[in-house]
Scaffold this motif. Structure first.
Motif, short mmCIF file in Angstrom:
data_model
loop_
_atom_site.label_atom_id
_atom_site.label_comp_id
_atom_site.label_asym_id
_atom_site.label_seq_id
_atom_site.Cartn_x
_atom_site.Cartn_y
_atom_site.Cartn_z
N LEU A 197 -72.67 -20.73 1.61
CA LEU A 197 -72.17 -21.06 2.94
C LEU A 197 -71.44 -19.84 3.49
O LEU A 197 -71.07 -18.95 2.74
N PRO A 198 -71.22 -19.78 4.79
CA PRO A 198 -70.49 -18.65 5.36
C PRO A 198 -69.06 -18.58 4.80
O PRO A 198 -68.49 -19.60 4.39
N SER A 199 -68.50 -17.39 4.81
CA SER A 199 -67.13 -17.21 4.36
C SER A 199 -66.18 -17.86 5.37
O SER A 199 -66.57 -18.20 6.49
N SER A 200 -64.94 -17.99 4.97
CA SER A 200 -63.92 -18.57 5.87
C SER A 200 -63.77 -17.74 7.13
O SER A 200 -63.68 -18.27 8.24
N LYS A 201 -63.74 -16.41 6.98
CA LYS A 201 -63.59 -15.54 8.16
C LYS A 201 -64.83 -15.59 9.05
O LYS A 201 -64.71 -15.55 10.26
N GLU A 202 -66.01 -15.69 8.45
CA GLU A 202 -67.23 -15.83 9.25
C GLU A 202 -67.21 -17.14 10.03
O GLU A 202 -67.61 -17.19 11.20
N THR A 203 -66.72 -18.20 9.40
CA THR A 203 -66.61 -19.49 10.08
C THR A 203 -65.63 -19.40 11.24
O THR A 203 -65.89 -19.90 12.33
N TYR A 204 -64.51 -18.73 11.02
CA TYR A 204 -63.52 -18.52 12.08
C TYR A 204 -64.15 -17.80 13.27
O TYR A 204 -64.00 -18.24 14.42
N GLU A 205 -64.85 -16.71 13.01
CA GLU A 205 -65.47 -15.93 14.09
C GLU A 205 -66.55 -16.74 14.81
O GLU A 205 -66.67 -16.70 16.03
N TRP A 206 -67.34 -17.49 14.04
CA TRP A 206 -68.40 -18.33 14.60
C TRP A 206 -67.81 -19.42 15.50
O TRP A 206 -68.29 -19.64 16.60
N LEU A 207 -66.76 -20.08 15.03
CA LEU A 207 -66.12 -21.13 15.83
C LEU A 207 -65.55 -20.56 17.13
O LEU A 207 -65.72 -21.15 18.19
N GLU A 208 -64.88 -19.43 17.03
CA GLU A 208 -64.28 -18.82 18.22
C GLU A 208 -65.36 -18.53 19.27
O GLU A 208 -65.20 -18.85 20.45
N ALA A 209 -66.47 -17.95 18.84
CA ALA A 209 -67.56 -17.62 19.77
C ALA A 209 -68.21 -18.89 20.34
O ALA A 209 -68.46 -18.98 21.54
N ALA A 210 -68.47 -19.88 19.48
CA ALA A 210 -69.13 -21.11 19.92
C ALA A 210 -68.27 -21.89 20.91
O ALA A 210 -68.77 -22.38 21.92
N ILE A 211 -66.98 -21.98 20.64
CA ILE A 211 -66.07 -22.72 21.53
C ILE A 211 -65.96 -22.00 22.87
O ILE A 211 -65.96 -22.63 23.93
N SER A 212 -65.89 -20.68 22.84
CA SER A 212 -65.80 -19.90 24.08
C SER A 212 -67.04 -20.09 24.95
O SER A 212 -66.94 -20.13 26.17
N ARG A 213 -68.22 -20.20 24.31
CA ARG A 213 -69.45 -20.42 25.07
C ARG A 213 -69.53 -21.84 25.63
O ARG A 213 -69.95 -22.05 26.76
N ILE A 258 -56.34 -24.42 17.31
CA ILE A 258 -57.29 -24.59 16.22
C ILE A 258 -56.90 -23.66 15.08
O ILE A 258 -56.60 -22.48 15.32
N PHE A 259 -56.91 -24.19 13.87
CA PHE A 259 -56.60 -23.39 12.69
C PHE A 259 -57.77 -23.43 11.74
O PHE A 259 -58.36 -24.49 11.51
N VAL A 260 -58.10 -22.27 11.19
CA VAL A 260 -59.12 -22.17 10.15
C VAL A 260 -58.41 -21.66 8.92
O VAL A 260 -57.96 -20.51 8.87
N TYR A 261 -58.24 -22.55 7.94
CA TYR A 261 -57.59 -22.20 6.68
C TYR A 261 -58.65 -21.81 5.67
O TYR A 261 -59.62 -22.55 5.47
N GLY A 262 -58.48 -20.66 5.05
CA GLY A 262 -59.48 -20.23 4.08
C GLY A 262 -58.97 -19.11 3.20
O GLY A 262 -57.77 -18.88 3.10
N ARG A 308 -56.62 -19.61 15.12
CA ARG A 308 -55.97 -18.72 14.15
C ARG A 308 -56.60 -18.90 12.78
O ARG A 308 -56.93 -20.01 12.38
N TYR A 309 -56.75 -17.79 12.10
CA TYR A 309 -57.21 -17.81 10.71
C TYR A 309 -55.98 -17.71 9.83
O TYR A 309 -55.10 -16.88 10.06
N ILE A 310 -55.90 -18.57 8.82
CA ILE A 310 -54.77 -18.55 7.89
C ILE A 310 -55.29 -18.46 6.46
O ILE A 310 -56.08 -19.31 6.02
#
Length: 107
Positions: free
Chosen positions: A22-38, A7-11, A48-50
């Protein structure tokens, strides 16, 4: 599971002009990582954040970052593999659906 999802989060540090409040790109990256892990515990994935204004040397990341800028896509842009799943405010439901296509199973 078929294969491990990449998974790539470009921002960018600066929030997209059309994405104010809306949330920042890095906040979205962190949110996705946590949500997918749960949602898919003990099922490996890579996220990865790019930074689109300072992408890594990998040609694919550089080319996609350039496309985001040139086509004025709303960022963050989320991809699974090479497929764009969402932009601006990506929907978690869409990301989960794509991961399930990879063989991930919700717990």
């Amino acid at each position: 599971m078929k294969k491990e999802a990449e998974i790539f989060v470009y921002g960018a540090d600066q929030i997209c002009a059309s994405c104010v409040n809306l949330p920042s790109s890095k906040e979205t990256y962190e949110w996705l990582e946590a949500a997918i892990s749960r949602k898919f515990p003990d099922q490996p994935f890579t996220i990865r954040y790019i930074d689109i204004f300072n992408p890594p040397e990998e040609e694919e990341a550089k080319a996609f970052s350039k496309r985001i800028i040139e086509e004025d896509l709303f960022y963050p842009v989320v991809t699974v593999g090479s497929e764009m799943i969402g932009e601006g405010n990506p929907r978690l439901k869409d990301v989960y659906k794509k991961l399930e296509e990879y063989g991930y199973q919700a717990m």
